[in-house]
Design a protein around this motif. Structure first.
Motif, PDB file in Angstrom:
ATOM      1  N   GLN A 163       0.823  -1.220   0.000  1.00 51.33           N
ATOM      2  CA  GLN A 163       0.000   0.000   0.000  1.00 51.33           C
ATOM      3  C   GLN A 163       0.855   1.267   0.000  1.00 51.33           C
ATOM      4  OE1 GLN A 163       0.585  -1.780   2.674  1.00 51.33           O
ATOM      5  NE2 GLN A 163       1.050  -0.346   4.316  1.00 51.33           N
ATOM      6  N   VAL A 164       2.155   1.135   0.300  1.00 45.86           N
ATOM      7  CA  VAL A 164       3.063   2.286   0.211  1.00 45.86           C
ATOM      8  C   VAL A 164       4.249   1.945  -0.698  1.00 45.86           C
ATOM      9  CG1 VAL A 164       2.425   3.419   2.364  1.00 45.86           C
ATOM     10  CG2 VAL A 164       4.138   1.598   2.417  1.00 45.86           C
ATOM     11  N   CYS A 165       3.994   1.136  -1.716  1.00 44.25           N
ATOM     12  CA  CYS A 165       5.016   0.753  -2.687  1.00 44.25           C
ATOM     13  C   CYS A 165       5.736   1.988  -3.231  1.00 44.25           C
ATOM     14  CB  CYS A 165       4.358  -0.015  -3.830  1.00 44.25           C
ATOM     15  SG  CYS A 165       5.411  -0.309  -5.264  1.00 44.25           S
ATOM     16  N   GLU A 166       7.051   1.876  -3.384  1.00 41.11           N
ATOM     17  CA  GLU A 166       7.847   2.990  -3.888  1.00 41.11           C
ATOM     18  C   GLU A 166       7.551   3.293  -5.352  1.00 41.11           C
ATOM     19  OE1 GLU A 166      11.854   1.806  -3.054  1.00 41.11           O
ATOM     20  OE2 GLU A 166      11.427   1.499  -0.911  1.00 41.11           O
ATOM     21  N   ALA A 167       7.015   2.304  -6.084  1.00 44.24           N
ATOM     22  CA  ALA A 167       6.683   2.485  -7.498  1.00 44.24           C
ATOM     23  C   ALA A 167       5.231   2.073  -7.729  1.00 44.24           C
ATOM     24  CB  ALA A 167       7.629   1.672  -8.371  1.00 44.24           C
ATOM     25  N   GLN A 168       4.373   2.448  -6.793  1.00 42.72           N
ATOM     26  CA  GLN A 168       2.972   2.009  -6.832  1.00 42.72           C
ATOM     27  C   GLN A 168       2.268   2.507  -8.088  1.00 42.72           C
ATOM     28  OE1 GLN A 168       0.521   5.034  -4.100  1.00 42.72           O
ATOM     29  NE2 GLN A 168       2.378   4.247  -3.099  1.00 42.72           N
ATOM     30  N   PHE A 169       1.244   1.748  -8.483  1.00 42.12           N
ATOM     31  CA  PHE A 169       0.379   2.229  -9.552  1.00 42.12           C
ATOM     32  C   PHE A 169      -1.065   2.161  -9.069  1.00 42.12           C
ATOM     33  CE2 PHE A 169       0.482  -2.317 -10.292  1.00 42.12           C
ATOM     34  CZ  PHE A 169      -0.769  -2.639 -10.779  1.00 42.12           C
ATOM     35  N   GLN A 170      -1.839   3.118  -9.545  1.00 43.60           N
ATOM     36  CA  GLN A 170      -3.226   3.242  -9.127  1.00 43.60           C
ATOM     37  C   GLN A 170      -4.099   3.441 -10.353  1.00 43.60           C
ATOM     38  OE1 GLN A 170      -3.824   6.274  -6.106  1.00 43.60           O
ATOM     39  NE2 GLN A 170      -1.789   5.964  -5.273  1.00 43.60           N
TER      40      GLN A 170
END
Length: 346
Positions: free
Chosen positions: A102-109
């Motif tokens: 949920q706090v990924c450094e390379a998150q995508f939404q």
């Protein structure tokens, strides 16, 4: 595919026919069966989210069936019923490896970092790490309502606030996030206090499990009203709206060593709230953020749903079409609807 589309922030979206997406090697394309309409979508449309690149297709709360899968996907196949957290992880960074996607450094939404689910189809990357299998007993509309508000509230109440039975939990704002938090806190045996400016929403919050209600317009001091009801202040408090006023009140209404969780987005003019720091220090208060929920944590939430302890379907206010979602989106900052609106017709 048919999709909601806009080329400028604040401009009325249109329903357009756009190219169908294709899956990446590690991704899938999902046929969207239902997708929730959330205040975060309104913030994105207004230009408050720096991740959005125009032109854009919004939508981030979704459920559907896998239409196509890339060659690198091993856990999912066409026809599988799935949902997905609105914050998804790359699977490779330090946070993902520690279980904190949920706090990924390379998150995508979906609906923010790339085109989202206000469309017939949506592409989702890193499927094996992020998709959640959906039991047949959970409808697509219910699953879509989980994606942002309910799942975020589940993590906020259970994992961040660590609410226990018997505790007083103040919830500021009785929209989708707040009502979800109230239902979850009540299911854990806590005593939720609902705070809002609408008597209609406060009455609805009582049906979701609130044991007391405070109309913020009818009292001189919200924090004092909460302290009086709870006999000294809330053990945990959640700002489910995201405003300078509600964030301040949520911290101020805590008892000593209480926990505040910020769930409502603090964007635009609300981005820099005042904090009663002397109280934070003197009373050893704890302040947490809560940003979505990991895919692996859905099992606990789905288990409570299967047991009948949680009934998120009660929070669905209305099911609408993709075309009806256009006026609903642009007027969301003034919405008075009870419950969550879910797009189920495309």
């Amino acid at each position: 595919m048919k999709a909601m589309y806009y080329e400028a922030f604040g401009a009325t979206p249109e329903i357009r026919v756009l190219p169908d997406p294709a899956p990446s090697r590690n991704g899938v394309v999902v046929k969207v069966e239902a997708t929730g309409l959330c205040r975060s979508d309104w913030h994105g449309w207004m230009g408050h989210d720096p991740d959005i690149r125009l032109p854009h297709v919004p939508g981030h709360e979704l459920a559907g069936t896998v239409l196509a899968a890339g060659k690198g996907v091993s856990r999912f196949k066409p026809g599988d019923r799935v949902t997905v957290p609105f914050v998804s992880g790359c699977g490779h960074c330090h946070e993902c490896r520690s279980g904190n996607q949920q706090v990924c450094e390379a998150q995508f939404q979906p609906g923010f970092t790339h085109w989202g689910s206000f469309a017939e189809y949506v592409a989702l990357d890193f499927a094996d790490q992020n998709l959640v299998p959906l039991p047949d007993s959970v409808s697509f509309a219910t699953a879509a309502s989980l994606g942002c508000r309910f799942a975020t509230s589940f993590r906020a109440v259970c994992d961040q606030a660590k609410v226990k039975g018997g505790e007083w939990v103040a919830v500021h704002g009785c929209g989708g996030v707040g009502l979800s938090a109230i239902m979850i806190a009540a299911a854990l045996g806590a005593r939720p206090i609902a705070i809002d400016i609408s008597e209609e929403k406060l009455a609805f919050a009582r049906t979701m499990g609130a044991v007391a209600a405070v109309n913020a317009r009818a009292v001189a001091d919200v924090a004092e009203a909460v302290r009086e009801i709870s006999g000294g202040g809330a053990h945990a408090s959640i700002d489910a709206l995201g405003s300078q006023v509600t964030a301040f009140n949520s911290i101020a209404n805590l008892r000593r060593r209480g926990r505040h969780v910020q769930v409502g987005l603090m964007l635009g003019a609300e981005a820099a709230p005042q904090i009663p720091m002397a109280q934070v220090i003197g009373h050893e208060l704890e302040i947490y953020g809560s940003h979505g929920m990991q895919a692996w944590r859905y099992d606990a939430m789905l288990a409570m749903m299967a047991a009948g302890t949680l009934k998120p379907e009660r929070l669905i206010g209305r099911e609408i079409s993709l075309a009806e979602a256009v006026p609903a989106l642009v007027s969301m900052d003034q919405a008075t609807d009870l419950g969550i609106s879910v797009i189920t017709r495309f």
